[in-house]
Scaffold this active site. Sequence first.
Site, PDB file in Angstrom:
ATOM      1  N   CYS A  67     -60.110 -22.694 -40.429  1.00  0.00           N
ATOM      2  CA  CYS A  67     -59.542 -21.896 -39.293  1.00  0.00           C
ATOM      3  C   CYS A  67     -59.007 -20.290 -40.176  1.00  0.00           C
ATOM      4  O   CYS A  67     -58.910 -19.512 -39.513  1.00  0.00           O
ATOM      5  CB  CYS A  67     -58.441 -22.392 -38.702  1.00  0.00           C
ATOM      6  SG  CYS A  67     -59.127 -23.467 -37.458  1.00  0.00           S
ATOM      7  N   GLN A  68     -58.545 -20.728 -41.371  1.00  0.00           N
ATOM      8  CA  GLN A  68     -58.024 -19.436 -42.135  1.00  0.00           C
ATOM      9  C   GLN A  68     -59.103 -18.295 -41.924  1.00  0.00           C
ATOM     10  O   GLN A  68     -59.956 -18.599 -42.579  1.00  0.00           O
ATOM     11  CB  GLN A  68     -57.522 -19.878 -43.603  1.00  0.00           C
ATOM     12  CG  GLN A  68     -56.674 -18.784 -44.184  1.00  0.00           C
ATOM     13  CD  GLN A  68     -55.985 -19.381 -45.545  1.00  0.00           C
ATOM     14  OE1 GLN A  68     -56.336 -20.183 -46.248  1.00  0.00           O
ATOM     15  NE2 GLN A  68     -54.772 -18.746 -45.713  1.00  0.00           N
ATOM     16  N   GLY A 116     -62.868 -22.962 -52.193  1.00  0.00           N
ATOM     17  CA  GLY A 116     -62.653 -23.987 -53.474  1.00  0.00           C
ATOM     18  C   GLY A 116     -62.161 -25.159 -52.878  1.00  0.00           C
ATOM     19  O   GLY A 116     -62.223 -26.238 -52.947  1.00  0.00           O
ATOM     20  N   MET A 133     -58.814 -26.181 -49.287  1.00  0.00           N
ATOM     21  CA  MET A 133     -58.062 -25.480 -48.194  1.00  0.00           C
ATOM     22  C   MET A 133     -56.894 -26.375 -47.989  1.00  0.00           C
ATOM     23  O   MET A 133     -56.969 -27.689 -47.767  1.00  0.00           O
ATOM     24  CB  MET A 133     -58.891 -25.508 -46.780  1.00  0.00           C
ATOM     25  CG  MET A 133     -58.176 -24.777 -45.857  1.00  0.00           C
ATOM     26  SD  MET A 133     -57.644 -22.966 -45.896  1.00  0.00           S
ATOM     27  CE  MET A 133     -56.082 -23.054 -45.086  1.00  0.00           C
ATOM     28  N   GLU A 134     -55.636 -25.654 -47.865  1.00  0.00           N
ATOM     29  CA  GLU A 134     -54.416 -26.469 -48.064  1.00  0.00           C
ATOM     30  C   GLU A 134     -53.922 -27.174 -46.653  1.00  0.00           C
ATOM     31  O   GLU A 134     -52.750 -27.151 -46.100  1.00  0.00           O
ATOM     32  CB  GLU A 134     -53.346 -25.613 -48.542  1.00  0.00           C
ATOM     33  CG  GLU A 134     -53.088 -24.512 -47.717  1.00  0.00           C
ATOM     34  CD  GLU A 134     -53.750 -23.202 -47.850  1.00  0.00           C
ATOM     35  OE1 GLU A 134     -53.369 -22.222 -47.440  1.00  0.00           O
ATOM     36  OE2 GLU A 134     -54.831 -23.407 -48.772  1.00  0.00           O
ATOM     37  N   HIS A 161     -53.246 -26.256 -57.275  1.00  0.00           N
ATOM     38  CA  HIS A 161     -53.060 -25.022 -56.297  1.00  0.00           C
ATOM     39  C   HIS A 161     -52.816 -25.291 -54.908  1.00  0.00           C
ATOM     40  O   HIS A 161     -51.902 -25.193 -53.972  1.00  0.00           O
ATOM     41  CB  HIS A 161     -54.390 -24.089 -56.466  1.00  0.00           C
ATOM     42  CG  HIS A 161     -54.331 -22.852 -55.489  1.00  0.00           C
ATOM     43  ND1 HIS A 161     -53.763 -21.737 -55.998  1.00  0.00           N
ATOM     44  CD2 HIS A 161     -54.671 -22.515 -54.200  1.00  0.00           C
ATOM     45  CE1 HIS A 161     -53.551 -20.661 -55.185  1.00  0.00           C
ATOM     46  NE2 HIS A 161     -54.123 -21.525 -53.933  1.00  0.00           N
ATOM     47  N   GLU A 162     -53.656 -26.575 -54.462  1.00  0.00           N
ATOM     48  CA  GLU A 162     -53.520 -26.799 -52.803  1.00  0.00           C
ATOM     49  C   GLU A 162     -52.043 -27.442 -52.771  1.00  0.00           C
ATOM     50  O   GLU A 162     -51.651 -27.585 -51.851  1.00  0.00           O
ATOM     51  CB  GLU A 162     -54.616 -27.631 -52.552  1.00  0.00           C
ATOM     52  CG  GLU A 162     -56.098 -27.072 -52.619  1.00  0.00           C
ATOM     53  CD  GLU A 162     -56.054 -25.552 -52.263  1.00  0.00           C
ATOM     54  OE1 GLU A 162     -55.334 -25.048 -51.164  1.00  0.00           O
ATOM     55  OE2 GLU A 162     -57.079 -24.616 -52.506  1.00  0.00           O
ATOM     56  N   HIS A 178     -49.502 -25.186 -52.318  1.00  0.00           N
ATOM     57  CA  HIS A 178     -49.291 -24.598 -51.023  1.00  0.00           C
ATOM     58  C   HIS A 178     -48.286 -25.593 -49.959  1.00  0.00           C
ATOM     59  O   HIS A 178     -48.004 -24.811 -48.988  1.00  0.00           O
ATOM     60  CB  HIS A 178     -50.723 -24.561 -50.303  1.00  0.00           C
ATOM     61  CG  HIS A 178     -51.255 -23.398 -50.773  1.00  0.00           C
ATOM     62  ND1 HIS A 178     -50.732 -22.095 -50.300  1.00  0.00           N
ATOM     63  CD2 HIS A 178     -52.516 -22.876 -51.299  1.00  0.00           C
ATOM     64  CE1 HIS A 178     -51.516 -21.101 -50.688  1.00  0.00           C
ATOM     65  NE2 HIS A 178     -52.626 -21.496 -51.320  1.00  0.00           N
ATOM     66  N   GLU A 228     -50.110 -16.693 -51.725  1.00  0.00           N
ATOM     67  CA  GLU A 228     -51.012 -17.002 -52.826  1.00  0.00           C
ATOM     68  C   GLU A 228     -50.431 -16.619 -54.132  1.00  0.00           C
ATOM     69  O   GLU A 228     -50.618 -17.395 -55.174  1.00  0.00           O
ATOM     70  CB  GLU A 228     -52.313 -16.258 -52.679  1.00  0.00           C
ATOM     71  CG  GLU A 228     -53.226 -16.460 -51.522  1.00  0.00           C
ATOM     72  CD  GLU A 228     -53.610 -18.052 -51.173  1.00  0.00           C
ATOM     73  OE1 GLU A 228     -53.561 -18.886 -52.456  1.00  0.00           O
ATOM     74  OE2 GLU A 228     -53.929 -18.621 -49.918  1.00  0.00           O
ATOM     75  N   ASP A 241     -61.807 -11.700 -43.325  1.00  0.00           N
ATOM     76  CA  ASP A 241     -62.709 -12.263 -44.215  1.00  0.00           C
ATOM     77  C   ASP A 241     -63.471 -11.123 -45.275  1.00  0.00           C
ATOM     78  O   ASP A 241     -63.396 -11.491 -46.375  1.00  0.00           O
ATOM     79  CB  ASP A 241     -63.886 -12.677 -43.157  1.00  0.00           C
ATOM     80  CG  ASP A 241     -63.384 -14.178 -42.659  1.00  0.00           C
ATOM     81  OD1 ASP A 241     -62.232 -14.849 -43.040  1.00  0.00           O
ATOM     82  OD2 ASP A 241     -63.974 -14.248 -41.434  1.00  0.00           O
ATOM     83  N   TYR A 246     -53.551 -13.294 -55.098  1.00  0.00           N
ATOM     84  CA  TYR A 246     -53.407 -14.500 -55.968  1.00  0.00           C
ATOM     85  C   TYR A 246     -52.953 -14.231 -57.495  1.00  0.00           C
ATOM     86  O   TYR A 246     -51.817 -14.374 -57.730  1.00  0.00           O
ATOM     87  CB  TYR A 246     -54.689 -15.279 -56.477  1.00  0.00           C
ATOM     88  CG  TYR A 246     -55.314 -15.985 -55.202  1.00  0.00           C
ATOM     89  CD1 TYR A 246     -55.429 -17.441 -55.190  1.00  0.00           C
ATOM     90  CD2 TYR A 246     -56.064 -15.089 -54.213  1.00  0.00           C
ATOM     91  CE1 TYR A 246     -56.051 -18.082 -53.841  1.00  0.00           C
ATOM     92  CE2 TYR A 246     -56.483 -16.013 -52.978  1.00  0.00           C
ATOM     93  CZ  TYR A 246     -56.539 -17.190 -52.948  1.00  0.00           C
ATOM     94  OH  TYR A 246     -57.188 -17.927 -51.918  1.00  0.00           O
ATOM     95  N   MET A 267     -67.920 -19.532 -51.591  1.00  0.00           N
ATOM     96  CA  MET A 267     -67.995 -18.256 -51.678  1.00  0.00           C
ATOM     97  C   MET A 267     -68.150 -17.987 -53.366  1.00  0.00           C
ATOM     98  O   MET A 267     -68.841 -16.980 -53.605  1.00  0.00           O
ATOM     99  CB  MET A 267     -67.139 -17.598 -50.910  1.00  0.00           C
ATOM    100  CG  MET A 267     -67.800 -17.371 -49.494  1.00  0.00           C
ATOM    101  SD  MET A 267     -66.999 -16.468 -48.475  1.00  0.00           S
ATOM    102  CE  MET A 267     -65.565 -17.479 -47.757  1.00  0.00           C
TER     103      MET A 267
END
Length: 555
Positions: free
Chosen positions: A87-88, A220, A222-223, A241-242, A245, A264, A321, A329, A508
């Site tokens: 959803c982000q 990569g 999603m938190e 990283h996650e 978050h 970020e 997007d 970041y 991506m």
Amino acid sequence: MFSDTLDSKDLKIFKVSANGQVVQFALGTKHKFKGSPLEITLPFELSRGQHVIVEIEYETSPSATALQWLTPKQTAGKKHPYLFSQCQAIHCRTMVPCQDTPSVKHTYYAQVSVPRELVALMSALHDGQEPDPSDSNRVIYRFRQPVPMPSYLIAIVVGALESREIGPRSRVWSEKEYVDEAAFEFSETETMLKTAESLAGPYVWGQYDLLVLPPSFPCGGMENPCLTFVTPTNHISVIAHEISHSWTGNLVTNRTWEHSWLNEGHTVYIERMIARCMESEQLRQFEGIGGWKELQESVKEFGPNNVLTNLVTNLHEVDTDEAFSFVPYEKGFALLYHLEELMGGPEVFMGFVKSYIQLFAYGSVTTEEWKNYLFTYFKDKVDILNKVDWNGWMHTPGMPPVKPQYDTTMADACTALCQRWAKEEDLASFTEADVKKLNSPQLIEFVALLLQEEPLPLSHVKKMQEVYQLNSVKNTEVRFRWLRICVRAHWEEAVPLALKMATEQGRMKFTRPLFREVYNFSKYSDEAVKTFKEHRAALHPVTAMLVAKDLKIDG
């Protein structure tokens, strides 16, 4: 009369009722990426604090950008279909009519009915399951999320999923083909959670599960609360990283996406503090150097005068997007690291970050509020803070006004080896021992440095393969950069390998640059376009849209 507006995009609305009474609704003019406002008119007056239960019957569109529906052949098991959401930043509205902004937080409850052989998971706590009373071939899974969170963190997945316990509050979920490997890969999760708690305060979400998605997932990681989404190509640093978050992003959230560096930048800062605690300060410094390079690449890609490289962006009429990059970041991290140096080191500055989290927990925040609190917390150092070039850091495009001085101990070996290749030394002097001395992060750094140099002559790249055997390295971060080096050197044998990597996973971070690299090798531009068109349907819609743009394909 009282009216309420919700965000929606490509939803088919059948009926809206309020407190059991059918009410009028209308969809406003459709905006190219924001969708259509759903205006609901209530036939009664409302007083402050009064509760209304609004029910909306609707269905999503097959092209909903939040949802990716995989056919059985796109999964590991090849037997059952699979659904996941992402959803982000503003895609939740294609899945649920909602106030689709990070400035609004809510708890949620859900019931999901799925075929009996499949499992449903959400970004919430499990609240039981039962056979579907309306269809004996289906099961209903129940979920509750008692901690208020923004709409972009609502997540759902349905597939032939299994799980393994990896800690007292963690399970890893995936198709059975990946599950044991994933349990092994992510076995350090609890240690990381405990380390993060020692830095940032208690973990408030109860459960911390991981879901390993099929390879087409565009990010990569999603938190999503209680259930981090990761891809099979993940490195353990993505988990750090996650996990981070859970505090910065999920608990304290940027009020609008223009302030996404608050999510970020702080998350990268905590992630690297975890590396410092679990490994060494040298590793944190080394990661800082790598991050600075990522930032240089992003700035180069957008152009040094592009306002999307500002730390605080203006996203008026800009699709989030298309604005996505590593700038929030790594420019965010660089600012926090710069402030850490000015304010007295990592312990002192982490004290501020922890205090900032406690103050703004369960709410949302802007850059101005963050900065005001920074000045309040370090009130005895205001004279130093006043000397910071705030405008240069926050509102100026390109690289930051100050380059942090990182400890280069771990990086020096990588730089030295890269320079030997760039100087076109006697090729006979290179041996397998050169790379045997490097650890995994250093090998990634070595190939990343080579990408920053002028393209190597084909003779050198072939020699490098001969002595280092980089084609057989499994680490995706190494392989992705190595294949770009090969394509840049016009090594034709690397083209099918690069296109294979661009299409057999859908991150991506890997897919876009690999397609771009082949496309820029003019002899194979058409091949890049042809391969993309053949695989387009298997890619996530957002990834497909951005790759099509990169390859100059319209419509």
